[in-house]
Structures are given as C-alpha cells and as structure tokens.
Design an enzyme around this catalytic site. Sequence first.
Site, short mmCIF file in Angstrom:
data_model
loop_
_atom_site.label_atom_id
_atom_site.label_comp_id
_atom_site.label_asym_id
_atom_site.label_seq_id
_atom_site.Cartn_x
_atom_site.Cartn_y
_atom_site.Cartn_z
N HIS A 1 3.58 6.67 -6.83
CA HIS A 1 2.84 7.85 -7.29
C HIS A 1 3.76 9.08 -7.26
CE1 HIS A 1 -1.39 9.95 -7.04
NE2 HIS A 1 -0.79 10.17 -8.18
N HIS B 1 0.83 -1.20 0.00
CA HIS B 1 0.00 0.00 0.00
C HIS B 1 0.88 1.26 0.00
CE1 HIS B 1 -3.62 2.39 1.32
NE2 HIS B 1 -2.64 3.18 1.75
N GLU B 2 1.77 1.35 0.97
CA GLU B 2 2.61 2.55 1.07
C GLU B 2 3.54 2.66 -0.13
OE1 GLU B 2 1.80 4.74 3.09
OE2 GLU B 2 0.50 3.50 4.32
N HIS C 1 1.81 4.52 -2.83
CA HIS C 1 1.95 5.97 -2.68
C HIS C 1 3.33 6.42 -3.16
CE1 HIS C 1 -1.73 6.77 -0.51
NE2 HIS C 1 -1.43 6.01 0.53
#
Length: 709
Positions: free
Chosen positions: A507, A500-501, A504
């Site tokens: 991104h 998940h992290e 980010h």
Amino acid sequence: MYKLSILLFTVVLLLSSCNSENKDPNKTTKEMTKNPLLVKWDTPFGVPPFDKIKSEDYLPALRQAIVLHNKEIKSILNNTEKASFKNTIEALEISGADLKKVSGVFFAIEAANTNKILKETSKTMAPELTAHFDEIQLNTNLFNRIKSVYKQKEKLNLSAEELHLLNETYKNYVQAGVNVEGKDKERLKQINKKLASLSIKFGTNLLDETNSFEVHTNTKKDLGNLSESLIALAADEAKKRGHETGWSFTLQRPSINPFLETSPNRTMREKLFQGYAMRGNNDNEKDNKAIVSEMTSLRAEKAKLLGYPTWADKVLANRMAATPKKVYDLMDQLWPSALAMAKKDRNTFAKMMKDEGIKDTFRGSDWRYYVAKVRAERYDFNEEETRPYFEFNNVRDGAFKLANTLFGLEFKPLKTIPTWHKDQQVFEVLEGNKHIGVIYMDFFARESKRGGAWMNEVRMQSNVNGKYVTPIVTNNFNFPAPSGDKPSLLSFSEAQTVFHEFGHALHGLLSNVKYASLSGTNVPRDFVEFPSQVMENWMSEPQVLATYAKHYKTGKVIPKALIEKMNKANNFDVGFRTVEYMAATYLDLNWHTLTNTKKQAVNTFEKAAMHKIGLIKEILPRYRSTYYAHIFSGGYSAGYYSYLWSEVLDADTFNEFKKTGNIFDKNLAKKYRAMLAAGGSKSGMDLYKDFIGRDPKIGPLLIKKGFKK
Ligand SMILES: [Zn+2]
C-alpha cells in the site's frame, strides 16, 4: 498488526499533558549543520545513513526541525498576497519537510531497535511535538487563510486531489477546534485537558487491577492438560507473588486463557473469569466507572462544541463508514447469524457438561473449556505441525512472488545498504527497470524491539513541483531467530502475519499521488486494514501455497489435508468470537452516540445496551466498559468496528477475484493496484467504488464466516 504511525500518534496525544523541558534550539545551531539527520543524505535512493546517525542525534535534530517548521509557517502567515491554494494549502502541506524526514526515521527505529537514549528522546519529544502541532492547528490567522481558500473552492479550478487536500485540511482544523470562539474555546481546552488526564488514569487503574489479581493453587490436578511451558510460567508467577509452592494464574490473556481452556476446576475457573470481568468495577480506589461516565459525557459535550450531534458523528466524519447509522446497518446484518451460531454452541456445550454429570448451569467460565475439548476431540489439530512448511525466507519469497504475479514487481536484495540492525534485510522494489521504492524487513524478536508485527513508512511517496519522491517502508516481526543449524520456522498464523504486513507495505510502495499527507497508508482507519487483510486470502490458496510453503527438509508442499484440518479447527467457534467482538462494538457505539451530556450509571447503561441486542449471559462483550482500553485509553473510540469493516471489504474483494475464475486476474489486479496507488487522495468509499464498481457487499463475509451458505 496496526499501522505504526497511528499508534504513535495516539501515544503523542496521550502524553500531551506532560511538561516539556526548557529548550534553547539556537544554542545548538552550529552543531546542527553537522547533524547527520539534517544534511542531505548522499546514499543509494536517499535512504537514511544509519551508519552515521547516532542515538544522540535525534533529539537536537527533532527540535531543530520544529524551529525550521515554525519559520515556514510564519512565512505562510506573513505572505502579503491574498491566500491561494498554492501559497496556503500546498505551502502548509509541504512545510515541515525536515520534521517529517527526521521523525519518519525516529519513529521507525524507536519502535524496532530502541535503547535508553531513544526512549528518553521519545518521552521528551512527545509533549513537544503535540504542543507544536496544536499551536499550528489552533492558529486563528492561519485558519482564516485556509477558510478564505475553502470558501471559494468551487471557483479555483482545482484537480480532484487538490480539492481533497483542501477539504481535509479545512476539516482537520475545524475538528481541532480552531473555529470555536470565546468562552467555548476555553471550555474546549478544559475538556481536552480533562479527557487526556482521565484517559491516563483509566489506563493506570486498569493496569493495577489486572496485575493485582491472582488465583493460586497447590493442586496439580487443577492444571488439567496445560502444556509444560505454561506450567513452568505459572510456577514462576507463584514464586514472584510470594508463594513457596504451587502455581499462580493472572488476568493477563496468556495466563487466563490457557487456564480457562484446560483447568477442570470449575470454582477456580469462575473465580479467575469473574476477576477478569470485574476489573475497574470493584468500587475501590481503582474503579473506572466514574471515569467512563465523565469521559462519555465530556465527549458528547466536545462533539456539540465542534458542531456534531454526537461523538461518533465527529469520529466517523473521518472514516469510510461516514455515519453511525452505516456502522449499525453493517452490524445488524451480521449479528443475528453470529448470535444464532453462538447459541447453538452453548446448547451443545451445556449438554456435554450435563453428560459429564455436572449438575449446574453452564456458565461463561465454562465456555473456553468446552471449546478446547471439542477442538481436541473433533479436529485433532496442533498448529506446531505447520511450522516445517514455513521457513521464514520461503514465506518472504512467497509474498514477493505474489506481488510479482499480481503487479509485476521484483525485489532485488541490497546487501550494502546501511541498516539499523544486522538482522535487517533490505530490498529495492522494481517494476522492470523502474525504481518503485525500498523495503526494510526485520524478522526476529530481540529486546530492543517492541512486540507484535507492524509496518511503517520511513518516507512517504509524493510528487510536488515535479519532484517525485519514492517511498521507503519497513516490515517488522517478532519471530524466533535461527539458532545453529535450526532455521526460523513460522507457524501458519505467523506466515499469515508476514503476508498481512507485506500488504501494508505494498500500500505504501505502490502509492502514486501528489501529496505526502494523502499518500500510501494515510487512509481512514476503517480502510487501512483492508489491503493487508486481503493478502491473507491469497496466502492460503493452494496455488500460492505451492510456490512457497515447502517443507524445510524435504521440499514437499504442505499437504492439503493439513490445511483443511486447520481451517476446520480454527473456524468452529467463529460464532462465539464474532459475538464477543461485536457486543463490544455495539457497546462502543452506544457510549458514543449519546446525544446529551447527562452522566450515565455505567453498569445500568451497559446492561441495557447488551439487553437491546439480546446478548446471552454466557458471553461477555470482549471488553466491558470499565476495562475497554481501546476506547477509553487508546485511540479507538467509536472505532472498534473498524476491524469488521475492513473484513467486509477484504472478503468482498477476494470474492470478486474468485468470481473471475482466476485469483490473479490481470484486469482486476490492475484496478486493485490503481486503488492502492490512489492512497488517501479520495474518500474511502470513492476509492472502493472506483475499484469494484459498486458499494461493498457483506455477503462474501457471511459465507466466509460460515453464517451463510
Ligand atoms: Zn494490519
């Protein structure tokens, strides 16, 4: 799992009513030339020289950077030429480079490796930073320049990104209230001040109400099959609260939830449950009802002053969802199936209770007890079984491998780069020979780190005036460190957090835009969790698991049967979880679509809102109004739906990959990467449509949650 800068921004806003100390920046100018934060960083890739920076350096550097920023603003204002995109909008965008440089490092380290000096610096600087940015955003002369550019925007021949920057800049100033004049301006200032203090009061009341409540027992039987470690914690709690013996349970989630799941004592369960549900609603000096009605009334008034019909319209003007109607439309599509599933579960549980010979109606305080019972009886799953398959370095490499398969990225360890803690791992991100950026990964819990997991951008990507700046990002976690020859083994959900992290992080890393304020994860809040959540889909696919989820001793890949068992056990009460979350979302929207400033009676209002959606009495909204910290003391007003919105996008996206027959489909991955690269340089909806070629669809999420076949 939030993006950190959002949280920090909220903190800065919340602390805005504090007094700032006197400061004399000139006094220290001479020292500034030596401040390692303000000189040019002569390091590989221009990373911060953590080996040279001392905690004492941040405060003077931040203050000096504010002074420099003010000088730049002044020269924009004093420019005698007619306002243009270049001399006003772009000049504003690139102003404050030192402040961005220093605060980027400061916010990262203050969260991940703090100490007394850094904490003090944060407390001192929060109001100073708020005042600094307020002064800029409420400067009428500056706004007049912005407005004159904005008015002729059609004629300026701007690129799409420049036009977006212009629109966003204009909107931000308008939303800050620069356009409001005369008596209204005074009123707006009053409202802001009042809202800030009410929101702090709401938070402290809630904290006091949460901490003051306990349920105590001396009877071991009341604990049911609570785990040994939780029993020990409850015994400690009892001692702390002045009991000589026994166990105490509190309204903190790690205490109340396990108790509701395991205790066979219905009376105690009910007492604890009601204690939780009535926080801030006990007609005492800690009651939050008056605060809620005043805050919602003031927000409605503020929205009107700024030219919006409701507070939600104001908030959503900055989001992908755009209008309250769009959010309601999404919710209304999901709600009936979730409610139906929850009702079915309630009937099952009520029958179980009756079969056990309990002749009473099934209540909300019984719900978690029967969920836990069914989970144990039907699914026989313990998450601890997954740990041997998720050694943390393997999980990290699994995430790297995925980024390689999808986007061709490679990760090269940088062993000699300065770090803020010895546990940090640093990697150069490459595509072939091309340098993409740097990622710092910090896996283990320690006292100097705040809880949870998050990503932040120490340096945002940008490309102005021919100067390409590559991004520096961090990922932070709180996993147990290895000890002796015992490696750090993650549970399945912790491994999911890594992906998940890392989503980010990608991104931020893949950003390729012109302006820093539109780059990386600077996207609307209902979009920001989408690129992270989508990674969780790949993470648990058999093809991906096979690359990294290997037993730390035997090297054997995690058995398919274990994953299946886990999915079943985790998914079976999805009806309840969706209903409690969505009920809170409806409540948030109901409060923030008030069209007038009439103060509402909180309990009556809430009851009507829940009646309207047909919420069953055995389920409470995840947050009731008087303890809804997200919307009354956090930054989530009219925004609690964001998690669900991002979920729609992530399910839709992954389904699109599946439809190609190849979850690594090159063509789609390329389009997906282009969307990440665009950062926030377009509206959220445009970004999404450019990627997938149509509006988002809710169908894949309904199937994922088991609401539709
Ligand atoms: Zn996240």
